[in-house]
Design a protein around this motif. Structure first.
Motif, PDB file in Angstrom:
ATOM      1  N   MET B 143       0.794  -1.201  -0.133  1.00 29.34           N
ATOM      2  CA  MET B 143       0.044   0.081  -0.067  1.00 29.34           C
ATOM      3  C   MET B 143       0.756   1.235   0.101  1.00 29.34           C
ATOM      4  SD  MET B 143      -2.697  -1.479   2.481  1.00 29.34           S
ATOM      5  CE  MET B 143      -2.976  -2.926   2.412  1.00 29.34           C
ATOM      6  N   GLY B 144       1.906   1.343   0.646  1.00 33.43           N
ATOM      7  CA  GLY B 144       2.735   2.380   0.545  1.00 33.43           C
ATOM      8  C   GLY B 144       2.243   3.394   1.435  1.00 33.43           C
ATOM      9  N   LEU B 153      -6.690  -1.877   9.136  1.00 33.70           N
ATOM     10  CA  LEU B 153      -7.947  -1.435   9.563  1.00 33.70           C
ATOM     11  C   LEU B 153      -9.033  -1.375   8.292  1.00 33.70           C
ATOM     12  CD1 LEU B 153      -9.951  -0.394  12.322  1.00 33.70           C
ATOM     13  CD2 LEU B 153      -9.688   1.672  10.646  1.00 33.70           C
ATOM     14  N   SER B 154      -8.541  -0.647   7.269  1.00 39.29           N
ATOM     15  CA  SER B 154      -9.190  -0.353   6.355  1.00 39.29           C
ATOM     16  C   SER B 154      -8.996  -1.039   5.008  1.00 39.29           C
ATOM     17  CB  SER B 154      -8.941   1.186   6.131  1.00 39.29           C
ATOM     18  OG  SER B 154      -7.890   1.544   6.023  1.00 39.29           O
ATOM     19  N   SER B 155      -7.763  -1.714   4.879  1.00 40.28           N
ATOM     20  CA  SER B 155      -7.646  -2.616   3.722  1.00 40.28           C
ATOM     21  C   SER B 155      -7.521  -3.966   4.074  1.00 40.28           C
ATOM     22  CB  SER B 155      -6.341  -2.316   3.060  1.00 40.28           C
ATOM     23  OG  SER B 155      -6.144  -2.784   1.691  1.00 40.28           O
ATOM     24  N   HIS B 296      -8.266  -3.285  -7.451  1.00 45.62           N
ATOM     25  CA  HIS B 296      -9.054  -3.215  -8.678  1.00 45.62           C
ATOM     26  C   HIS B 296     -10.025  -2.043  -8.512  1.00 45.62           C
ATOM     27  CE1 HIS B 296      -7.648  -6.974 -10.132  1.00 45.62           C
ATOM     28  NE2 HIS B 296      -7.447  -7.287  -9.034  1.00 45.62           N
ATOM     29  N   LEU B 297      -9.620  -0.920  -7.613  1.00 45.09           N
ATOM     30  CA  LEU B 297     -10.976   0.102  -7.578  1.00 45.09           C
ATOM     31  C   LEU B 297     -10.999   0.897  -8.905  1.00 45.09           C
ATOM     32  CD1 LEU B 297     -12.764   1.640  -5.588  1.00 45.09           C
ATOM     33  CD2 LEU B 297     -10.894   3.124  -5.102  1.00 45.09           C
ATOM     34  N   PHE B 298      -9.950   1.194  -9.504  1.00 43.37           N
ATOM     35  CA  PHE B 298     -10.092   1.897 -10.836  1.00 43.37           C
ATOM     36  C   PHE B 298      -9.731   0.816 -11.751  1.00 43.37           C
ATOM     37  CE2 PHE B 298      -8.458   5.049  -7.689  1.00 43.37           C
ATOM     38  CZ  PHE B 298      -9.402   6.075  -7.682  1.00 43.37           C
ATOM     39  N   PRO B 299     -10.622   0.891 -12.992  1.00 49.01           N
ATOM     40  CA  PRO B 299      -9.984   0.137 -14.211  1.00 49.01           C
ATOM     41  C   PRO B 299      -8.703   0.717 -14.488  1.00 49.01           C
ATOM     42  CG  PRO B 299     -12.344   1.271 -14.359  1.00 49.01           C
ATOM     43  CD  PRO B 299     -11.646   1.493 -13.103  1.00 49.01           C
ATOM     44  N   TRP B 322      -2.493   3.271  -6.379  1.00 49.11           N
ATOM     45  CA  TRP B 322      -3.735   4.548  -6.410  1.00 49.11           C
ATOM     46  C   TRP B 322      -4.802   3.880  -5.973  1.00 49.11           C
ATOM     47  CZ3 TRP B 322      -1.981   9.082  -6.419  1.00 49.11           C
ATOM     48  CH2 TRP B 322      -0.920   9.389  -7.493  1.00 49.11           C
ATOM     49  N   GLY B 323      -5.279   2.838  -6.388  1.00 51.21           N
ATOM     50  CA  GLY B 323      -6.469   2.137  -5.831  1.00 51.21           C
ATOM     51  C   GLY B 323      -6.421   2.024  -4.312  1.00 51.21           C
ATOM     52  N   GLN B 324      -5.124   1.506  -3.749  1.00 52.80           N
ATOM     53  CA  GLN B 324      -5.435   1.497  -2.076  1.00 52.80           C
ATOM     54  C   GLN B 324      -5.510   2.931  -1.575  1.00 52.80           C
ATOM     55  OE1 GLN B 324      -5.206  -1.181  -0.327  1.00 52.80           O
ATOM     56  NE2 GLN B 324      -4.707  -2.720  -1.958  1.00 52.80           N
ATOM     57  N   HIS B 325      -4.554   3.843  -2.105  1.00 53.06           N
ATOM     58  CA  HIS B 325      -4.761   5.081  -1.519  1.00 53.06           C
ATOM     59  C   HIS B 325      -6.388   5.793  -1.580  1.00 53.06           C
ATOM     60  CE1 HIS B 325      -0.693   6.339  -0.483  1.00 53.06           C
ATOM     61  NE2 HIS B 325      -0.311   5.589  -1.580  1.00 53.06           N
ATOM     62  N   PHE B 326      -6.954   5.826  -2.645  1.00 47.98           N
ATOM     63  CA  PHE B 326      -8.179   6.274  -2.931  1.00 47.98           C
ATOM     64  C   PHE B 326      -9.325   5.169  -1.943  1.00 47.98           C
ATOM     65  CE2 PHE B 326      -5.976   8.660  -5.887  1.00 47.98           C
ATOM     66  CZ  PHE B 326      -6.654   9.998  -5.733  1.00 47.98           C
ATOM     67  N   GLY B 327      -8.922   4.093  -2.156  1.00 45.47           N
ATOM     68  CA  GLY B 327      -9.857   3.228  -1.604  1.00 45.47           C
ATOM     69  C   GLY B 327     -10.112   3.519  -0.027  1.00 45.47           C
TER      70      GLY B 327
END
Lengths: 114, 368, 151
Positions: B143-144, B153-155, B296-299, B322-327
């Motif tokens: 996730m970085g 907690l969140s991922s 896989h949040l963003f295509p 990016w997906g992890q950060h925004f998710g």
């Protein structure tokens, strides 16, 4: 230099802790609500200020110092308001100060005996 | 076990002192019959345990305990004793005897059981050496983000957290079913604030609150969006935001607060938070991942469009995730919505009930 | 001596837990019972956190081992410990109990509110929140035929 700052900061923090202890003793030993609020406010103002000043000296010029200053400002905003609210509530609930109410003091001054 | 014995240092001394303080506070709660004292001592218990949690390196938990324990739970308990009035009945010595024996017996058994536990602070204990360490090692690559607690907690355990969020939402529904939303208090025209009148003793409080409420709300958002980098996140920020609303209600009166943050709005936001959280999960499924699989949040073609300046240029060793950060940011926002709105709804329920003044006393069935 | 030192936390937390249990059982007052339950619940959390503490560790927010903080931590824990238990040169406490307890605290206050709401409704219905009096009142009402007996 850094060592001197560390010890100076530590000394200030210890002095703050001592003030907090005195304040706590006052809360336990003082006779009524109003004097106890007075004692507790020493912990809030004197104790916290000295401790934060000490920590500022230890941390040097950094983001931590800025945060500590913000904490101090927050305490300076809240603790007088809280003390005021407490005293206000005690007054509304009809607690008479230990030294007597203002009117009794005036009467005593006229009568000259207490 | 490796025979690792922690040295006696300042941390351990602090730990011992704070635990002894906690024991003394619990003893004081057990000894008092006045409900108000017990509630205030509960607040104290929470604050001291928050300090202890900092010593235990649990900064996020300390944060939560300080806000929840000293803020919301004290206020809810105060509301409850206001509505139920009176001291607890004195219990006879006979009735105290059995619970005391039971508590001592169970305590002795549990203490005997702790003899098999790994030493306190043992880095090689099974809990610390395997699963906890695995999370610490993996978070940077997966996730970085620096705060491993937020990452887990969140991922990693996002599904679990969704469950917790739903439980909190369900609690709001439960309180609302039993106590109402407090809306009748707003309709009641007889309750007028005292502002400006001769009986207004709260000028200082009002001015201080006016200064503080925006700062508290701002701080809540700092805690929210700083949750990836330092202690913080949706749970803490939500409670802090709710505390700002509750402070407004305590100082300016429930009616003014309900005009600003409508009960209808609060319950809508509570539902929206759960919806946002679950919606992110479903979005991940739609885009070809598992439930709450943020990678896989963003295509792909949309992820390629995200400009690099947000996090600085990427290199092959440290991709951006990016997906992890925004998710994570999105579901934390969902948690913020649900937690804040739930706490406000619960507060409205209790406070509105006391303002309706149902005058508890006579049994409803008229069996006096 | 070392056994006292290494298990002191567990014992203290269990004493807290039993204090909560005693408060819960020794009273018939429902709000007081909720307070006992809350103490019991919190102390369970404290036990988890105790298990997750790692000596010489720091909060589970990754930091650079070469930064000043990282160096100070490494100096305190000792090179051997860092090499054996550190992650990229820094020892951290276990983040997993923190996650579990963080959410449990917030859920705890939400469920506490539900319990208190039930107590408030009982007070409105019976005029008391002492379980003994509620039961006695129930018996009286049932005998008078005012309410159906509990199934």
């Amino acid at each position: 230099m850094a060592d001197a700052l560390f010890w100076a900061g530590g000394g200030l923090a210890a002095a703050g802790a001592l003030l907090a202890l005195i304040g706590a003793l006052g809360v336990l030993r003082f006779p009524d609500v109003y004097t106890r609020i007075h004692a507790a406010s020493i912990t809030d103002t004197g104790g916290a200020t000295l401790m934060i000043l000490g920590l500022c000296l230890i941390s040097g010029l950094s983001l931590v110092t800025l945060k500590l200053v913000l904490v101090w400002v927050f305490i300076m905003l809240t603790s007088p308001a809280a003390a005021n609210a407490l005293a206000n509530a005690a007054y509304s609930a009809g607690h008479t100060p230990w030294i007597g109410s203002f009117r009794i003091m005036q009467d005593n001054r006229k009568g000259g005996s207490r | 076990m490796t025979g690792y014995i922690p040295g006696f240092d300042a941390n351990l001394a602090l730990d011992a002192i704070l635990l002894v303080m906690l024991v003394v506070i619990v003893a004081a709660i057990a000894a008092t019959h006045r409900m108000l004292s017990a509630v205030i001592l509960m607040g104290l218990y929470s604050l001291v345990s928050a300090v202890w949690l900092v010593v235990m390196d649990a900064a996020d938990v300390a944060f939560t305990e300080a806000v929840v324990g000293a803020g919301v739970s004290t206020i809810v308990l105060l509301g409850a004793i206001l509505l139920t009035r009176g001291a607890a009945a004195k219990v006879s010595g006979r009735r105290r005897f059995l619970p005391a024996v039971l508590a001592l017996g169970v305590g002795a058994i549990l203490i005997y059981a702790t003899l098999d536990l790994p030493d306190f602070g043992d880095p090689a204990s099974p809990a610390n050496a395997y699963v906890g360490r695995a999370y610490l090692e993996a978070t940077g690559n997966d996730m970085g983000i620096p705060n491993v607690v937020t990452a887990v907690l969140s991922s990693y355990r996002g599904f679990d957290t969704l469950g917790e969020t739903v439980v909190i939402f369900a609690a709001a529904i439960g309180v609302a079913i039993m106590l109402g939303f407090g809306e009748r208090a707003m309709a009641d025209r007889t309750i007028e604030p005292l502002a400006g009148g001769p009986a207004d003793h709260h000028v200082v409080l009002r001015v201080a609150a006016k200064l503080l409420i925006p700062i508290i709300a701002l701080y809540a958002f700092y805690v929210q969006f700083h949750g990836d980098l330092g202690p913080g996140g949706g749970f803490q920020a939500g409670v802090i935001l709710a505390v700002a609303v509750i402070l407004h209600a305590l100082v300016f009166g429930l009616k003014d607060t309900m005009a600003a943050v409508k009960p209808k709005f609060a319950r809508g936001v509570a539902a929206l938070g759960v919806l946002l959280y679950a919606g992110i999960g479903v979005t991940c499924i739609v885009n070809g991942g598992g439930f709450l699989d943020y990678d896989h949040l963003f295509p792909r073609h949309i992820e390629a469009q995200i400009p690099d300046w947000i996090l600085g240029p990427a290199d092959p060793a440290h991709p951006h995730h990016w997906g992890q950060h925004f998710g994570i940011m999105a579901i934390e926002l969902g948690v913020l919505f649900t937690v804040a709105a739930t706490m406000v709804t619960i507060f409205y329920g209790f406070a509105g009930r006391s303002m309706e003044a149902p005058q508890p006393g006579a049994p409803r069935s008229g069996a006096a | 001596m070392s056994a006292v030192l290494t298990h002191f936390n567990y014992v203290a937390v269990i004493v807290l837990m039993m204090g909560g249990l005693y408060i819960l059982l020794s009273t018939g007052n429902l709000v007081r019972r909720m307070i006992g339950l809350a103490i019991f619940q919190t102390s369970t959390g404290l036990f988890y956190i105790s298990l997750g503490k790692v000596s010489g560790g720091t909060a589970a927010i990754t930091l650079d081992a070469v930064s000043a903080e990282g160096q100070a931590l490494a100096a305190r824990a000792g090179a051997e410990q860092v090499a054996r238990y550190g992650v990229e040169g820094v020892i951290y406490s276990n983040p997993l109990p923190h996650v579990l307890i963080l959410t449990a605290i917030v859920v705890g206050v939400a469920t506490l509110a539900v319990g208190l709401a039930i107590a408030v409704r009982l007070r409105e219905a019976y005029g008391t929140i002492e379980t003994d009096e509620i039961q006695a009142l129930d018996r009286v009402l049932t005998a008078a035929g005012q309410v159906e007996p509990a199934p």
